[in-house]
Design a protein around this motif. Sequence first.
Motif, PDB file in Angstrom:
ATOM      1  N   VAL A 621       0.831  -1.210  -0.345  1.00  0.00           N
ATOM      2  CA  VAL A 621      -0.100  -0.071   0.028  1.00  0.00           C
ATOM      3  C   VAL A 621       0.920   1.295   0.157  1.00  0.00           C
ATOM      4  N   HIS A 622       0.255   2.440  -0.256  1.00  0.00           N
ATOM      5  CA  HIS A 622       0.790   3.644  -0.003  1.00  0.00           C
ATOM      6  C   HIS A 622       2.010   4.000  -0.830  1.00  0.00           C
ATOM      7  N   TRP A 623       1.441   4.010  -2.260  1.00  0.00           N
ATOM      8  CA  TRP A 623       2.331   4.372  -3.290  1.00  0.00           C
ATOM      9  C   TRP A 623       2.866   5.647  -3.533  1.00  0.00           C
ATOM     10  N   ARG A 624       4.186   5.736  -3.551  1.00  0.00           N
ATOM     11  CA  ARG A 624       4.867   7.021  -3.503  1.00  0.00           C
ATOM     12  C   ARG A 624       5.645   7.152  -4.742  1.00  0.00           C
ATOM     13  N   CYS A 625       5.775   8.237  -5.675  1.00  0.00           N
ATOM     14  CA  CYS A 625       6.547   8.457  -6.787  1.00  0.00           C
ATOM     15  C   CYS A 625       7.057   9.823  -6.732  1.00  0.00           C
ATOM     16  N   ARG A 626       8.608   9.579  -6.797  1.00  0.00           N
ATOM     17  CA  ARG A 626       9.040  10.947  -6.817  1.00  0.00           C
ATOM     18  C   ARG A 626      10.274  11.191  -7.986  1.00  0.00           C
ATOM     19  N   ARG A 627      10.343  12.167  -8.851  1.00  0.00           N
ATOM     20  CA  ARG A 627      11.442  12.161  -9.786  1.00  0.00           C
ATOM     21  C   ARG A 627      12.412  13.278  -9.289  1.00  0.00           C
ATOM     22  N   GLY A 628      13.665  12.931  -9.122  1.00  0.00           N
ATOM     23  CA  GLY A 628      14.695  13.738  -8.807  1.00  0.00           C
ATOM     24  C   GLY A 628      15.339  14.581  -9.541  1.00  0.00           C
ATOM     25  N   ALA A 629      16.251  15.642  -9.333  1.00  0.00           N
ATOM     26  CA  ALA A 629      16.857  16.404 -10.130  1.00  0.00           C
ATOM     27  C   ALA A 629      17.666  15.946 -11.173  1.00  0.00           C
ATOM     28  N   ASP A 630      18.163  14.801 -11.035  1.00  0.00           N
ATOM     29  CA  ASP A 630      18.997  14.074 -12.269  1.00  0.00           C
ATOM     30  C   ASP A 630      17.905  13.223 -13.017  1.00  0.00           C
ATOM     31  N   GLY A 631      16.688  13.485 -12.898  1.00  0.00           N
ATOM     32  CA  GLY A 631      15.787  12.834 -13.856  1.00  0.00           C
ATOM     33  C   GLY A 631      15.287  11.360 -13.382  1.00  0.00           C
ATOM     34  N   ILE A 666       7.124  -2.813 -14.730  1.00  0.00           N
ATOM     35  CA  ILE A 666       7.340  -1.163 -15.171  1.00  0.00           C
ATOM     36  C   ILE A 666       7.356  -1.280 -16.647  1.00  0.00           C
ATOM     37  N   GLY A 667       5.894  -0.753 -16.999  1.00  0.00           N
ATOM     38  CA  GLY A 667       5.840  -0.773 -18.559  1.00  0.00           C
ATOM     39  C   GLY A 667       5.806  -2.278 -19.100  1.00  0.00           C
ATOM     40  N   ASP A 668       6.749  -2.677 -19.699  1.00  0.00           N
ATOM     41  CA  ASP A 668       6.976  -3.873 -20.281  1.00  0.00           C
ATOM     42  C   ASP A 668       8.154  -4.571 -19.939  1.00  0.00           C
ATOM     43  N   ARG A 669       8.704  -4.102 -18.792  1.00  0.00           N
ATOM     44  CA  ARG A 669       9.702  -4.727 -18.271  1.00  0.00           C
ATOM     45  C   ARG A 669       9.538  -5.354 -16.413  1.00  0.00           C
ATOM     46  N   GLY A 685       3.824   8.603 -16.862  1.00  0.00           N
ATOM     47  CA  GLY A 685       2.745   7.991 -17.598  1.00  0.00           C
ATOM     48  C   GLY A 685       2.664   6.568 -17.757  1.00  0.00           C
ATOM     49  N   THR A 686       4.133   5.914 -17.319  1.00  0.00           N
ATOM     50  CA  THR A 686       4.218   4.664 -17.605  1.00  0.00           C
ATOM     51  C   THR A 686       3.570   4.025 -16.436  1.00  0.00           C
ATOM     52  N   ARG A 687       3.037   2.669 -16.695  1.00  0.00           N
ATOM     53  CA  ARG A 687       2.242   2.015 -15.513  1.00  0.00           C
ATOM     54  C   ARG A 687       3.009   1.071 -14.914  1.00  0.00           C
ATOM     55  N   VAL A 688       3.025   0.938 -13.628  1.00  0.00           N
ATOM     56  CA  VAL A 688       3.500   0.235 -12.730  1.00  0.00           C
ATOM     57  C   VAL A 688       2.708  -0.967 -11.895  1.00  0.00           C
ATOM     58  N   ALA A 689       3.157  -2.049 -11.611  1.00  0.00           N
ATOM     59  CA  ALA A 689       2.236  -2.940 -10.652  1.00  0.00           C
ATOM     60  C   ALA A 689       3.531  -3.465  -9.756  1.00  0.00           C
ATOM     61  N   ILE A 690       3.206  -3.343  -8.404  1.00  0.00           N
ATOM     62  CA  ILE A 690       3.975  -3.801  -7.404  1.00  0.00           C
ATOM     63  C   ILE A 690       3.673  -5.038  -6.796  1.00  0.00           C
ATOM     64  N   ARG A 691       4.320  -6.236  -6.633  1.00  0.00           N
ATOM     65  CA  ARG A 691       3.695  -7.285  -6.215  1.00  0.00           C
ATOM     66  C   ARG A 691       4.920  -7.969  -5.021  1.00  0.00           C
ATOM     67  N   GLN A 692       4.351  -8.074  -3.628  1.00  0.00           N
ATOM     68  CA  GLN A 692       5.234  -8.809  -2.883  1.00  0.00           C
ATOM     69  C   GLN A 692       5.164 -10.488  -3.167  1.00  0.00           C
ATOM     70  N   MET A 693       6.417 -10.723  -3.149  1.00  0.00           N
ATOM     71  CA  MET A 693       6.571 -12.337  -3.494  1.00  0.00           C
ATOM     72  C   MET A 693       6.917 -12.959  -2.182  1.00  0.00           C
ATOM     73  N   SER A 699       1.471 -11.427  -4.054  1.00  0.00           N
ATOM     74  CA  SER A 699       0.276 -10.848  -3.553  1.00  0.00           C
ATOM     75  C   SER A 699      -0.470  -9.937  -4.967  1.00  0.00           C
ATOM     76  N   ARG A 700      -1.475  -9.490  -4.736  1.00  0.00           N
ATOM     77  CA  ARG A 700      -2.236  -8.684  -5.529  1.00  0.00           C
ATOM     78  C   ARG A 700      -1.273  -7.516  -5.972  1.00  0.00           C
ATOM     79  N   PRO A 701      -1.595  -6.865  -7.029  1.00  0.00           N
ATOM     80  CA  PRO A 701      -0.678  -5.738  -7.232  1.00  0.00           C
ATOM     81  C   PRO A 701      -0.996  -4.370  -6.635  1.00  0.00           C
ATOM     82  N   LEU A 702      -0.090  -3.646  -6.422  1.00  0.00           N
ATOM     83  CA  LEU A 702      -0.351  -2.203  -5.997  1.00  0.00           C
ATOM     84  C   LEU A 702      -0.098  -1.575  -7.436  1.00  0.00           C
ATOM     85  N   LEU A 703      -0.816  -0.639  -7.962  1.00  0.00           N
ATOM     86  CA  LEU A 703      -1.059  -0.163  -9.084  1.00  0.00           C
ATOM     87  C   LEU A 703      -0.779   1.370  -8.893  1.00  0.00           C
TER      88      LEU A 703
END
Length: 710
Positions: A621-631, A666-669, A685-693, A699-703
């Motif tokens: 849970v609690h998706w977090r996304c940040r882009r840094g100064a280096d891109g 992440i996308g197609d990888r 805009g890239t879609r991400v799914a995160i699953r705990q193994m 687990s079900r994905p966090l999208l």
Amino acid sequence: MATLVLGAVGRALLGPVGGAIGALIGNRVDHAVLGPRRRQGPRLTELAVQTSSYGTQMPALFGTMRVAGPVIWATDLIESRGVSGGGKGRPGVESYSYTANFAVALSARPIRRVGRIWADGRLLRGEGGDFKVATGFRLHAGGEDQAVDPLIASVEGAQAPAYHGLAYAVFEGLALAEFGNRIPQLTFELVADEGLVRCGTIAQAMSPHVRPGDPGAALTGFAASGGSIRAVLELLADVSGGQWVAQGDGIRLVAPDAAATPALAVVDEAMAATGHGRRGQRQMAGEASIAASVTIAYYDPARDYQIGVQQARRAGGVRDDRLDLAAAIDAATARTLAQDRLARIMAERVKRIVTLGPESVAIAPGTVLAIAGEAGRWRVVEAGWEAMAVRLTCVPLGRAGPRLSASPGRAVRAVDRTIGTTRLAVFEMPPLDDQLLAGPRLSIVSAGGPGWRQAALAYRLDDADGWTSIGPSALPGVMGRLVDLSPGSATALIDRRGGIIVRLAEDLADADAAALDAGANLAWLGDELIQFARAVPLGDGHWRLSALRRGLRGTEAAVGAQRVGDGFVLLDAATTRMLDLPATALGRRVQVLAHGVGDGAEGVSAAAMLTGLSVCPPAPVHWRCRRGADGRVTLGWTRRSRNGWRWIDGVDAPLGEEVERYRLTIGDRDEEVTEPRWRGAVADGTRVAIRQMGMVAVSRPLLGIIGEEG
């Protein structure tokens, strides 16, 4: 009896008159030599306790009775094994169920049918012939030509007995789970003759020496057993208010009625010859020797043949005359018998001795007399031959009283509920404790209406051939269907706005905070685990559930996804049967088959897909996304665990897995990391799914979407 023997000798030596004299002498010998008859008939308790002792006497049944017969044949118990529970580092729990094959003797004479059957006091077979527990059943009615039972023949071979002339029942595969895995105490309602049966009819069936006589009292049922046939005959005469008298080379029952029986007029010749009055010829028993009350114990059909007691009393005296009557009669009949018996005892305290000439030698016991100078009618109870004269001992002939009313008392009767078809719910859900399972677990809840008790369960994977038995079901559960669902608040809060309406046959109850904390009112609805504090009946089996906790133990993805008609199951450890399967069963379809008493040969089945909900970690849970100064993009999330749901330390939940791993799409990888963060180059805009193994499943994905905060 001496009367019969000496009567036959007299006829052989002196002809008909000699036979009459011999019978009179024999009557005196019968009383003087044999003495008073002690009753040795069946005790009431003997008919209610099942035994298997060698030499146990079998009663001959008449009319309708409830009896417990001895077990006359049995095999060893048949054991079935099932496994439930288990998990990482924990062995599964083996459970065993047993069935029994045995035969029970019922009657020493043929019967027509078996009605109800009780096991440990509960109905095993109902009024309609339906069994409440799984079993095979065959009745052998007791004919002299009955065949050998096929089950007994298969076990015993050529040595198998047919038990000719003995009525018996065979149980094949009786399920013993409800009886502590032992053969229960069985009692049977047996119908040997339809309708009421007369004491005279019973006596004629018991002995070839009994000739047709008065019909005697009418009984619903009678069990003839005890020390001797004589004891049974005396009991039948006693109940009928009569006596046995010689007739030819046999005996007949005489039970005269003061109003209907004609009287033979006689004159006491001894008194007439001497001119004396009746002084010395009349005997009266003392007050202290006469019973003050008569108590009759009997079997009452209105109370499932439980023992009933009726009593008649008079003023004065202290002694009680008790009759244990191994017969089935109603309470009114028993009370009337007690009252008539007491009246007879009072009347017969007076005895009159009459002396007649040789011409009266044919007067036999049982004859009704009108004695000159005496009021009323008298019955001859004893006849003797002395000094070329006939001496008759007579007692007053009383009139039977009116039929009295009586209450059988409060009846504690076994409930006769028809068993319906098994209702089966099969689903995979997260464990309700902190157990870490090594393979998927299937939960099975079953019910079937008021009379339903249990069903035998088996399963198979992907429609494979053959079924694997897993033993009996758990206790009946509370199951229903969703009728309506209104939206409410978020899953992290107690939902006081929304509500659920379900329909079910059973009742629900409210739960306070302490009960909820202890796990009360947990339910499975669709694929969601919920809990409710309020349950309000709406009528017609409908209930409104409110003050809800939704999406418990990682099932929040199913919130709001339910549809009308989805199953509702109240969760309880006592009503849930667990089936633990190997990890290789994940992704496969499992089908469960139930065979209950009311399910027919095909049984009832239900299926579920093993998605891994019982073994996978909950979604992060609690998706977090940040882009840094280096891109570059830094992703973060919070893991959850499949144990530690109560969060006792208030700091962090335990890992609950051997290692911490996550799979990111992440996308197609795909990428894997070992901590709840990832950093790398990726476009917005890239879609991400995160699953705990987890150890067994993911687990079900966090999208999420790159460039958007959660």
